[in-house]
Design a protein around this motif. Structure first.
Motif, PDB file in Angstrom:
ATOM      1  N   ARG A 183       0.706  -1.047   0.143  1.00  7.49           N
ATOM      2  CA  ARG A 183       0.112   0.127  -0.037  1.00  7.49           C
ATOM      3  C   ARG A 183       0.850   1.274  -0.052  1.00  7.49           C
ATOM      4  O   ARG A 183       0.247   2.302  -0.791  1.00  7.49           O
ATOM      5  N   SER A 184       1.934   1.027   0.708  1.00  9.35           N
ATOM      6  CA  SER A 184       2.937   2.401   0.680  1.00  9.35           C
ATOM      7  C   SER A 184       3.612   2.572  -0.339  1.00  9.35           C
ATOM      8  O   SER A 184       4.495   3.580  -0.579  1.00  9.35           O
ATOM      9  N   THR A 186       6.491   0.687  -1.605  1.00  6.64           N
ATOM     10  CA  THR A 186       7.666   0.695  -1.142  1.00  6.64           C
ATOM     11  C   THR A 186       8.538   0.268  -2.385  1.00  6.64           C
ATOM     12  O   THR A 186       8.533  -0.665  -3.125  1.00  6.64           O
ATOM     13  N   LYS A 216      14.697   4.619   5.863  1.00  9.99           N
ATOM     14  CA  LYS A 216      14.023   5.647   5.499  1.00  9.99           C
ATOM     15  C   LYS A 216      14.918   6.776   5.082  1.00  9.99           C
ATOM     16  O   LYS A 216      15.890   6.945   5.432  1.00  9.99           O
ATOM     17  N   GLN A 222       9.753  12.153   0.224  1.00 16.85           N
ATOM     18  CA  GLN A 222       9.315  10.831   0.526  1.00 16.85           C
ATOM     19  C   GLN A 222       9.661   9.636  -0.426  1.00 16.85           C
ATOM     20  O   GLN A 222       9.889  10.005  -1.740  1.00 16.85           O
ATOM     21  N   GLN A 223      10.188   8.580   0.201  1.00 14.36           N
ATOM     22  CA  GLN A 223      10.842   7.591  -0.556  1.00 14.36           C
ATOM     23  C   GLN A 223      12.189   7.814  -1.573  1.00 14.36           C
ATOM     24  O   GLN A 223      12.401   7.343  -2.620  1.00 14.36           O
TER      25      GLN A 223
END
Length: 291
Positions: A183-184, A186, A216, A222-223
């Motif tokens: 869901r994230s 990754t 992280k 983000q990411q």
């Protein structure tokens, strides 16, 4: 004894061979009344083989579908009629076996969409099976359905393959152009039958060691997978402790308000604010139980 007003009509239908329930339906009288007149007249019960069934509400539709050659199951799906009723109508009408049938195929895999997405991104069947936790044979079958050839042996090193998928962007960041899972979403990469997170490879490139815990980005993007921007759990805590001191927030408490040891359960937010991971987990549990 007073005769029933419809005695003669009932007796006539009894002599014609109709059963009690059908006579009661036609003349709107009680079944027991018909049964009493049958008994008084000394007539035997009507054999079941002579009973007539009330036509099904969709009898015409059923006959039409039988004539077209559909199966009993398909006709049941379309009309809601019982399969036994359809089978009797097939036999009585002499329609013969169904001619419109669907070949039995494999059921769609519960993770069919995810498997197809990973395969289209270039991952091998072995890597997809490992990432998604599914059977490798199922992945190979779906790969064959897509017309994709098996992945050739990887000629690149782990670092070279990562470099191809970690796209440099402004600000020293790197965005991942390879596969993603969960869901994230990754960022992940498969290499020689094993799956790696892109951030963990970036961490090894910078430090030369395996990370501890989850890796992280600490840069705000983000990411992001730039090696200089990612940290494992001890590294994150160290950076956030330094920020906390710079902001004058003081030492973290040894215990939280509920008595949890913060050396074990204490965590810091990106801004240096301390929180208790054990308390957070308990709140989530209570929230789930109450919902």
């Amino acid at each position: 004894m007073t005769r029933h007003p419809q005695h003669d009509a009932i007796l006539q239908l009894l002599n014609d061979g109709q059963n009690n329930r059908e006579i009661a339906r036609q003349l709107h009288v009680a079944v027991r009344t018909v049964a009493a007149i049958r008994r008084d007249a000394g007539l035997p019960p009507t054999p079941r083989s002579a009973w007539t069934r009330k036509p099904h509400p969709q009898a015409d539709t059923i006959r039409a579908l039988l004539g077209e050659g559909h199966t009993d199951v398909e006709i049941r799906r379309r009309t809601g009629a019982d399969v036994g009723t359809i089978a009797r109508m097939r036999k009585a009408g002499g329609y013969g076996p169904a001619t419109i049938t669907r070949p039995r195929g494999r059921r769609t895999h519960r993770m069919d969409a995810q498997i197809r997405e990973q395969l289209k991104q270039g991952l091998s069947a072995q890597a997809v099976a490992r990432i998604l936790g599914v059977d490798r044979a199922a992945v190979r079958r779906i790969r064959d359905e897509l017309g994709l050839p098996p992945r050739p042996a990887q000629p690149l090193s782990l670092e070279e393959k990562w470099e191809q998928r970690a796209q440099p962007v402004e600000g020293g960041h790197r965005v991942w152009t390879g596969g993603r899972v969960g869901r994230s979403r990754t960022p992940v990469m498969a290499y020689r039958g094993k799956a790696y997170t892109a951030a963990s490879i970036a961490f090894r490139l910078r430090t030369g060691r395996d990370p501890v815990g989850q890796v992280k980005a600490e840069c705000g993007l983000q990411q992001c997978v730039a090696p200089e921007h990612v940290e494992d759990e001890p590294g994150r805590m160290r950076l956030r402790e330094q920020l906390r001191h710079l902001l004058g927030m003081g030492e973290r408490p040894q215990e939280c308000a509920h008595g949890h040891d913060q050396a074990e359960h204490g965590r810091l937010l990106p801004g240096g604010v301390a929180y208790c991971q054990a308390c957070q987990a308990q709140r989530r549990t209570v929230s789930k139980e109450s919902s």
